[in-house]
Motif scaffolding. Structure first.
Motif, PDB file in Angstrom:
ATOM      1  N   ASN A 154     -13.536   6.251   2.282  1.00  0.00           N
ATOM      2  CA  ASN A 154     -12.434   6.319   1.317  1.00  0.00           C
ATOM      3  C   ASN A 154     -12.903   6.158  -0.123  1.00  0.00           C
ATOM      4  OD1 ASN A 154     -10.460   6.758   3.231  1.00  0.00           O
ATOM      5  ND2 ASN A 154     -10.004   4.594   3.512  1.00  0.00           N
ATOM      6  N   THR A 171     -13.277   8.915  -3.084  1.00  0.00           N
ATOM      7  CA  THR A 171     -12.438   8.671  -4.257  1.00  0.00           C
ATOM      8  C   THR A 171     -13.232   8.900  -5.530  1.00  0.00           C
ATOM      9  OG1 THR A 171     -10.955   7.103  -3.165  1.00  0.00           O
ATOM     10  CG2 THR A 171     -11.187   6.886  -5.542  1.00  0.00           C
ATOM     11  N   GLN A 197      -7.895   5.180  -5.671  1.00  0.00           N
ATOM     12  CA  GLN A 197      -7.541   6.383  -4.917  1.00  0.00           C
ATOM     13  C   GLN A 197      -6.461   7.212  -5.593  1.00  0.00           C
ATOM     14  OE1 GLN A 197      -6.631   5.394  -0.842  1.00  0.00           O
ATOM     15  NE2 GLN A 197      -8.663   4.594  -0.436  1.00  0.00           N
TER      16      GLN A 197
END
Length: 268
Positions: free
Chosen positions: A10, A14, A122
């Motif tokens: 993640n 990002t 994010q």
């Protein structure tokens, strides 16, 4: 300039996505490496990334190397890239607890940045605190800050202890907010609101309060005084929190995260 992101989780993705919008980088000057075949297949569908599985195919090409893997992979990864790196390359690590000294010792590189991002990166609303080794030049630092700012805001701190401390405040902080929101939503449900109305009540309250804070120079205490009148409903709630020592418990929680970050550093 070419940037390599090692780890397509993640946070790695990002930063890769954020940097792809930076004017500092030309199209396809972002490389992403991951060992997962499934992730590589997905990465190959993104036109502005070059995806790799093997370190020797991409590490020598990079000017800046983002390390976005779990801390327990650090030693093995650093040993693997040691023969591939060049002295002028810069490593930016977002691994909790892995010190600059450790990275220098295992990789043999001198230009190291240790950074601590948080989850709102994010959506471009993140906060990244970072510290650099002495070998990173002023111009290089400005470039690094510009890249970190592609996911929100960044602050440079003076020493690594403050990176561990920022773990306890901004790094883990979103979870504290979610914890508070969850408690308020549960209270709303118990009062008789529907799940949807409970969610709207709480989320909009947080959004509005944060906007008020950001658009003024008032402290949180000053805003509380504006909301809470003597003998009123808000004062009753705040008095209950004070009676139950909530202020100290929140600080204790933040220090628990800070202390754990220090422990991770010793472990690695």
């Amino acid at each position: 300039m070419k940037v390599l992101v090692i780890g397509a989780g993640n946070m790695g993705l990002t930063y890769a996505e954020g940097m792809s919008k930076s004017k500092l980088l030309k199209k396809r000057n972002i490389m992403v490496l991951d060992k997962s075949e499934e992730k590589l297949e997905a990465l190959n569908q993104i036109s502005h990334f070059d995806a790799f599985k093997e370190l020797d195919e991409c590490v020598p090409q990079a000017d800046i190397i983002f390390i976005a893997v779990k801390p327990y992979h650090a030693e093995g990864l650093f040993k693997a890239i040691k023969s591939l790196v060049k002295p002028q390359q810069i490593i930016i690590s977002i691994m909790a607890g892995v010190t600059i000294a450790t990275i220098k010792e295992i990789t043999g590189l001198e230009k190291i940045v240790r950074a601590m991002p948080n989850l709102p990166a994010q959506i471009g609303k993140g906060l990244t605190s970072y510290v650099t080794s002495d070998e990173v030049s002023r111009i290089e630092m400005l470039t690094i800050e510009s890249l970190l700012d592609t996911t929100g805001k960044s602050i440079r701190v003076s020493n690594e202890k403050l990176i561990d401390a920022s773990t306890g405040i901004s790094g883990s902080g979103p979870a504290y907010v979610f914890y508070f929101m969850q408690s308020m939503m549960e209270a709303a449900l118990q009062m008789g609101f529907s799940k949807n109305d409970s969610t709207v009540l709480v989320s909009q309250t947080f959004t509005g309060a944060i906007e008020l804070f950001n658009q003024s120079n008032l402290s949180p205490n000053s805003w509380m005084d504006k909301v809470a009148s003597k003998g009123g409903t808000t004062r009753a709630a705040l008095d209950s929190m004070e009676d139950n020592n909530v202020n100290e418990l929140i600080k204790e929680a933040a220090f628990s995260a800070f202390n754990r970050a220090v422990e991770l550093g010793k472990e690695h």
